[in-house]
Design a protein around this motif. Structure first.
Motif, PDB file in Angstrom:
ATOM      1  N   SER A  51       0.836  -1.211   0.000  1.00  0.00           N
ATOM      2  CA  SER A  51       0.000   0.000   0.000  1.00  0.00           C
ATOM      3  C   SER A  51       0.865   1.252   0.000  1.00  0.00           C
ATOM      4  N   ALA A  52       1.984   1.224   0.718  1.00  0.00           N
ATOM      5  CA  ALA A  52       2.907   2.371   0.717  1.00  0.00           C
ATOM      6  C   ALA A  52       3.526   2.559  -0.665  1.00  0.00           C
ATOM      7  N   ILE A  53       3.883   1.468  -1.319  1.00  0.00           N
ATOM      8  CA  ILE A  53       4.425   1.553  -2.681  1.00  0.00           C
ATOM      9  C   ILE A  53       3.384   2.131  -3.626  1.00  0.00           C
ATOM     10  N   ALA A  54       2.138   1.696  -3.482  1.00  0.00           N
ATOM     11  CA  ALA A  54       1.056   2.243  -4.307  1.00  0.00           C
ATOM     12  C   ALA A  54       0.951   3.754  -4.105  1.00  0.00           C
ATOM     13  N   ALA A  55       1.066   4.208  -2.859  1.00  0.00           N
ATOM     14  CA  ALA A  55       0.986   5.645  -2.572  1.00  0.00           C
ATOM     15  C   ALA A  55       2.094   6.416  -3.279  1.00  0.00           C
ATOM     16  N   VAL A  56       3.305   5.869  -3.284  1.00  0.00           N
ATOM     17  CA  VAL A  56       4.435   6.532  -3.953  1.00  0.00           C
ATOM     18  C   VAL A  56       4.187   6.598  -5.462  1.00  0.00           C
ATOM     19  N   VAL A  57       3.694   5.515  -6.038  1.00  0.00           N
ATOM     20  CA  VAL A  57       3.397   5.497  -7.473  1.00  0.00           C
ATOM     21  C   VAL A  57       2.308   6.524  -7.791  1.00  0.00           C
ATOM     22  N   TYR A  58       1.251   6.550  -6.991  1.00  0.00           N
ATOM     23  CA  TYR A  58       0.179   7.522  -7.206  1.00  0.00           C
ATOM     24  C   TYR A  58       0.702   8.952  -7.108  1.00  0.00           C
ATOM     25  N   ALA A  59       1.548   9.209  -6.125  1.00  0.00           N
ATOM     26  CA  ALA A  59       2.091  10.562  -5.946  1.00  0.00           C
ATOM     27  C   ALA A  59       2.928  10.975  -7.154  1.00  0.00           C
ATOM     28  N   PHE A  60       3.750  10.068  -7.660  1.00  0.00           N
ATOM     29  CA  PHE A  60       4.585  10.400  -8.809  1.00  0.00           C
ATOM     30  C   PHE A  60       3.734  10.664 -10.050  1.00  0.00           C
ATOM     31  N   ILE A  61       2.700   9.879 -10.244  1.00  0.00           N
ATOM     32  CA  ILE A  61       1.814  10.101 -11.398  1.00  0.00           C
ATOM     33  C   ILE A  61       1.102  11.444 -11.247  1.00  0.00           C
ATOM     34  N   THR A  62       0.636  11.754 -10.053  1.00  0.00           N
ATOM     35  CA  THR A  62      -0.014  13.052  -9.813  1.00  0.00           C
ATOM     36  C   THR A  62       0.936  14.189 -10.168  1.00  0.00           C
ATOM     37  N   TYR A  63       2.160  14.109  -9.666  1.00  0.00           N
ATOM     38  CA  TYR A  63       3.171  15.130  -9.949  1.00  0.00           C
ATOM     39  C   TYR A  63       3.417  15.247 -11.453  1.00  0.00           C
ATOM     40  N   SER A  64       3.549  14.128 -12.132  1.00  0.00           N
ATOM     41  CA  SER A  64       3.819  14.145 -13.572  1.00  0.00           C
ATOM     42  C   SER A  64       2.677  14.774 -14.358  1.00  0.00           C
ATOM     43  N   LEU A  65       1.444  14.466 -13.963  1.00  0.00           N
ATOM     44  CA  LEU A  65       0.289  15.055 -14.647  1.00  0.00           C
ATOM     45  C   LEU A  65       0.234  16.563 -14.453  1.00  0.00           C
ATOM     46  N   VAL A  66       0.561  17.016 -13.253  1.00  0.00           N
ATOM     47  CA  VAL A  66       0.541  18.451 -12.970  1.00  0.00           C
ATOM     48  C   VAL A  66       1.693  19.147 -13.695  1.00  0.00           C
ATOM     49  N   ARG A  67       2.855  18.528 -13.697  1.00  0.00           N
ATOM     50  CA  ARG A  67       4.041  19.123 -14.327  1.00  0.00           C
ATOM     51  C   ARG A  67       3.870  19.260 -15.830  1.00  0.00           C
ATOM     52  N   GLY A  68       3.410  18.192 -16.474  1.00  0.00           N
ATOM     53  CA  GLY A  68       3.220  18.212 -17.922  1.00  0.00           C
ATOM     54  C   GLY A  68       4.527  18.192 -18.687  1.00  0.00           C
ATOM     55  N   GLY A  69       4.415  18.200 -20.000  1.00  0.00           N
ATOM     56  CA  GLY A  69       5.578  18.169 -20.865  1.00  0.00           C
ATOM     57  C   GLY A  69       5.913  16.760 -21.314  1.00  0.00           C
ATOM     58  N   PRO A  70       6.729  16.636 -22.349  1.00  0.00           N
ATOM     59  CA  PRO A  70       7.053  15.322 -22.920  1.00  0.00           C
ATOM     60  C   PRO A  70       7.739  14.368 -21.935  1.00  0.00           C
ATOM     61  N   ALA A  71       8.688  14.864 -21.147  1.00  0.00           N
ATOM     62  CA  ALA A  71       9.391  13.989 -20.200  1.00  0.00           C
ATOM     63  C   ALA A  71       8.436  13.497 -19.110  1.00  0.00           C
ATOM     64  N   ALA A  72       7.596  14.400 -18.609  1.00  0.00           N
ATOM     65  CA  ALA A  72       6.631  14.014 -17.575  1.00  0.00           C
ATOM     66  C   ALA A  72       5.609  13.037 -18.135  1.00  0.00           C
ATOM     67  N   ARG A  73       5.214  13.235 -19.383  1.00  0.00           N
ATOM     68  CA  ARG A  73       4.261  12.331 -20.034  1.00  0.00           C
ATOM     69  C   ARG A  73       4.849  10.916 -20.109  1.00  0.00           C
ATOM     70  N   LYS A  74       6.099  10.812 -20.531  1.00  0.00           N
ATOM     71  CA  LYS A  74       6.744   9.499 -20.637  1.00  0.00           C
ATOM     72  C   LYS A  74       6.877   8.853 -19.267  1.00  0.00           C
ATOM     73  N   ALA A  75       7.291   9.636 -18.282  1.00  0.00           N
ATOM     74  CA  ALA A  75       7.440   9.102 -16.922  1.00  0.00           C
ATOM     75  C   ALA A  75       6.095   8.634 -16.381  1.00  0.00           C
ATOM     76  N   ALA A  76       5.047   9.414 -16.621  1.00  0.00           N
ATOM     77  CA  ALA A  76       3.712   9.028 -16.156  1.00  0.00           C
ATOM     78  C   ALA A  76       3.226   7.763 -16.863  1.00  0.00           C
ATOM     79  N   LEU A  77       3.495   7.658 -18.163  1.00  0.00           N
ATOM     80  CA  LEU A  77       3.107   6.442 -18.897  1.00  0.00           C
ATOM     81  C   LEU A  77       3.788   5.203 -18.318  1.00  0.00           C
ATOM     82  N   VAL A  78       5.073   5.316 -18.035  1.00  0.00           N
ATOM     83  CA  VAL A  78       5.812   4.189 -17.449  1.00  0.00           C
ATOM     84  C   VAL A  78       5.226   3.840 -16.078  1.00  0.00           C
ATOM     85  N   CYS A  79       4.961   4.857 -15.268  1.00  0.00           N
ATOM     86  CA  CYS A  79       4.406   4.606 -13.937  1.00  0.00           C
ATOM     87  C   CYS A  79       2.996   4.033 -13.999  1.00  0.00           C
ATOM     88  N   CYS A  80       2.194   4.495 -14.939  1.00  0.00           N
ATOM     89  CA  CYS A  80       0.845   3.945 -15.092  1.00  0.00           C
ATOM     90  C   CYS A  80       0.903   2.475 -15.519  1.00  0.00           C
TER      91      CYS A  80
END
Length: 138
Positions: A51-80
């Motif tokens: 559950s803690a790992i899930a929270a970290v993954v969710y937080a990173f995806i949230t950050y990536s979506l807010v940040r935006g841009g090509p690098a964040a998009r790729k990172a979010a896709l990998v995390c998703c």
């Protein structure tokens, strides 16, 4: 030529709902895991750590979506994709060997305790993230 559509922002439109849902799931998974680890870690350490790992993954995806841009998009896709793999593996594991999980994780039974949102959310996010990518000319 870039992979970004002009004017497309990951955190706008339907992306706002994804940011909100991932934010809520970050808080829910983090709160759940912290309380469980503090109160009774020995009861189900695997479930609480997952559950803690899930929270970290969710937080990173949230950050990536807010940040935006090509690098964040790729990172979010990998995390998703990693999130979806985690939900499928943990969901199957909890059904195949329930004794390994004396307490539920966010991803137990494919997220049944959370209305199956943990299995639907990464698929929806990957579709949204792919929406902003255009095919390069051949």
């Amino acid at each position: 030529m870039t992979d970004e559509k002009p004017g497309f922002d990951l955190g706008q439109g339907p992306g706002r709902l994804l940011v909100w849902l991932y934010g809520v799931f970050t808080v829910a998974a983090a709160s759940r895991s912290v309380v469980q680890m503090l109160m009774d870690f020995g009861r189900a350490p695997l479930a609480y750590v997952l559950s803690a790992i899930a929270a970290v993954v969710y937080a990173f995806i949230t950050y990536s979506l807010v940040r935006g841009g090509p690098a964040a998009r790729k990172a979010a896709l990998v995390c998703c994709a990693a999130e979806l793999a985690g939900v499928l593996v943990v969901g199957t594991w909890t059904l195949a060997a329930p004794s390994a999980f004396p307490d539920a994780t966010v991803w137990s039974d494919y997220g049944m305790g959370y209305l199956f949102i943990p299995v639907i959310l990464p698929v929806t996010a990957m579709v949204w993230l792919r929406r902003g990518v255009t095919a390069r000319p051949a």
